[in-house]
Write a protein that holds these residues in place. Structure first.
Motif, PDB file in Angstrom:
ATOM      1  N   ALA A   1       2.550  15.542  10.917  1.00  0.00           N
ATOM      2  CA  ALA A   1       2.209  15.934  12.282  1.00  0.00           C
ATOM      3  C   ALA A   1       1.403  14.425  13.466  1.00  0.00           C
ATOM      4  N   THR A   2       2.240  13.088  13.101  1.00  0.00           N
ATOM      5  CA  THR A   2       1.669  12.315  14.649  1.00  0.00           C
ATOM      6  C   THR A   2       3.593  12.665  14.590  1.00  0.00           C
ATOM      7  N   ALA A   3       4.700  13.642  14.044  1.00  0.00           N
ATOM      8  CA  ALA A   3       5.829  13.587  15.312  1.00  0.00           C
ATOM      9  C   ALA A   3       5.575  12.459  16.227  1.00  0.00           C
ATOM     10  N   GLY A   4       7.340  12.211  16.803  1.00  0.00           N
ATOM     11  CA  GLY A   4       6.930  11.048  18.301  1.00  0.00           C
ATOM     12  C   GLY A   4       6.108  10.045  18.932  1.00  0.00           C
ATOM     13  N   TRP A   5       5.260  10.020  17.607  1.00  0.00           N
ATOM     14  CA  TRP A   5       4.166   9.213  18.190  1.00  0.00           C
ATOM     15  C   TRP A   5       5.384   7.726  17.301  1.00  0.00           C
ATOM     16  N   HIS A   6       4.625   6.611  18.485  1.00  0.00           N
ATOM     17  CA  HIS A   6       4.758   5.453  17.571  1.00  0.00           C
ATOM     18  C   HIS A   6       3.986   4.438  16.684  1.00  0.00           C
ATOM     19  N   VAL A   7       4.231   4.606  15.720  1.00  0.00           N
ATOM     20  CA  VAL A   7       3.391   4.526  14.368  1.00  0.00           C
ATOM     21  C   VAL A   7       4.393   3.738  13.272  1.00  0.00           C
ATOM     22  N   SER A   8       3.842   2.275  12.810  1.00  0.00           N
ATOM     23  CA  SER A   8       4.354   1.386  12.382  1.00  0.00           C
ATOM     24  C   SER A   8       4.477   2.137  10.349  1.00  0.00           C
ATOM     25  N   PRO A   9       4.795   1.810  10.092  1.00  0.00           N
ATOM     26  CA  PRO A   9       5.225   2.432   8.388  1.00  0.00           C
ATOM     27  C   PRO A   9       4.004   1.699   7.871  1.00  0.00           C
ATOM     28  N   ASP A  10       3.633   0.273   7.725  1.00  0.00           N
ATOM     29  CA  ASP A  10       2.110   0.467   7.199  1.00  0.00           C
ATOM     30  C   ASP A  10       0.879   0.266   8.011  1.00  0.00           C
ATOM     31  N   ASN A  11       0.797   0.717   9.091  1.00  0.00           N
ATOM     32  CA  ASN A  11      -0.287   1.371   9.776  1.00  0.00           C
ATOM     33  C   ASN A  11      -1.249   2.504   9.120  1.00  0.00           C
ATOM     34  N   PRO A  12      -2.529   0.304   9.228  1.00  0.00           N
ATOM     35  CA  PRO A  12      -3.840   1.131   7.928  1.00  0.00           C
ATOM     36  C   PRO A  12      -3.995   2.969   8.439  1.00  0.00           C
ATOM     37  N   GLY A  13      -3.818   3.516   9.180  1.00  0.00           N
ATOM     38  CA  GLY A  13      -4.789   5.121   9.387  1.00  0.00           C
ATOM     39  C   GLY A  13      -3.698   5.920   8.843  1.00  0.00           C
ATOM     40  N   ARG A  14      -2.003   5.366   9.215  1.00  0.00           N
ATOM     41  CA  ARG A  14      -0.798   6.300   8.395  1.00  0.00           C
ATOM     42  C   ARG A  14      -1.541   6.557   7.115  1.00  0.00           C
ATOM     43  N   LEU A  15      -1.451   5.415   6.781  1.00  0.00           N
ATOM     44  CA  LEU A  15      -1.636   5.196   4.846  1.00  0.00           C
ATOM     45  C   LEU A  15      -2.874   5.717   4.375  1.00  0.00           C
ATOM     46  N   GLN A  16      -4.262   5.685   5.378  1.00  0.00           N
ATOM     47  CA  GLN A  16      -6.098   6.376   5.245  1.00  0.00           C
ATOM     48  C   GLN A  16      -5.392   7.823   5.042  1.00  0.00           C
ATOM     49  N   ALA A  17      -4.718   8.598   6.539  1.00  0.00           N
ATOM     50  CA  ALA A  17      -4.801   9.613   6.266  1.00  0.00           C
ATOM     51  C   ALA A  17      -3.824  10.213   5.762  1.00  0.00           C
ATOM     52  N   ALA A  18      -2.409   9.480   4.676  1.00  0.00           N
ATOM     53  CA  ALA A  18      -1.950  10.004   4.132  1.00  0.00           C
ATOM     54  C   ALA A  18      -2.756  10.077   2.457  1.00  0.00           C
ATOM     55  N   ARG A  19      -3.548   9.250   2.416  1.00  0.00           N
ATOM     56  CA  ARG A  19      -4.129   9.060   0.905  1.00  0.00           C
ATOM     57  C   ARG A  19      -5.506  10.191   1.348  1.00  0.00           C
ATOM     58  N   ALA A  20      -6.036  10.490   2.597  1.00  0.00           N
ATOM     59  CA  ALA A  20      -6.586  11.756   2.135  1.00  0.00           C
ATOM     60  C   ALA A  20      -6.115  12.376   2.604  1.00  0.00           C
TER      61      ALA A  20
END
Length: 203
Positions: A107-126
């Motif tokens: 869903a965020t393909a092409g975004w500059h997002v770090s693997p440990d970004n807290p939003g990425r991990l929180q969204a994945a957990r949701a």
């Protein structure tokens, strides 16, 4: 202002102000005598910022201290943003399920997002919880949320860009993340009622 007036003008109790002083969230007042200190507009502005972080943003004192320290430093704005994000985000224990991470990364393909970004991990957990509950993303729910999140991030950064100097920009960063979360959540609830009434009739 002496302490009593500072409390009256700010609407914050003397005990709370003293706690913030002890915790390093407020700068010390200017000494006037052995047991007297006076406070000015700088203290009032910082107190209001701390109250926004704690009462609306829901930060604990340790997290509030971290983000106010970012304001007082000379670190780049991107670094202050990272500190603020990590300070206000719930830590995610363990790695989310690969399927959920793939869903968020897609869903965020092409975004500059770090693997440990807290939003990425929180969204994945949701998303993991959504899948575990037997739900399916039938209408591109996650991708549509990602599109909305990108529009919100643009609004955030546009607001920051309008501030006249580094200090005011970083203040907007550290207040805007937790308070913006509360604002966005509230607007989502209001919008849900509005769209529900349009589609199913108002109760």
């Amino acid at each position: 202002m002496r302490m009593a007036e500072f409390s009256r003008v700010s609407g914050v109790s003397v005990a709370t102000i003293k706690m913030y002083l002890r915790e390093g969230l407020l700068p010390a007042g200017e000494k006037h005598g052995p047991n007297q200190a006076v406070y000015g507009d700088v203290h009032l502005k910082r107190l209001r910022l701390v109250r926004a972080l704690v009462t609306v943003g829901g930060l604990n004192l340790s997290a509030a201290r971290a983000v106010t320290a970012a304001i007082d430093s000379d670190m780049p704005i991107a670094e202050a943003f990272e500190i603020a994000q990590h300070s206000v985000s719930e830590s995610v224990a363990g790695e989310p399920e690969p399927e959920a991470l793939r869903g968020i990364d897609d869903a965020t393909a092409g975004w500059h997002v770090s693997p440990d970004n807290p939003g990425r991990l929180q969204a994945a957990r949701a998303l993991e919880a959504f899948i575990a509950a037997g739900q399916t993303d039938a209408r591109g729910w996650v991708h549509r949320y990602a599109e909305a999140a990108l529009a919100v991030a643009e609004a955030d950064l546009d607001e920051i860009a309008e501030r006249p100097n580094r200090t005011s920009k970083v203040e907007t960063v550290v207040v805007g993340i937790p308070v913006g979360d509360a604002l966005l959540s509230g607007l989502r609830r209001a919008a849900q009622e509005h769209v529900t009434s349009q589609r199913f009739g108002a109760p």
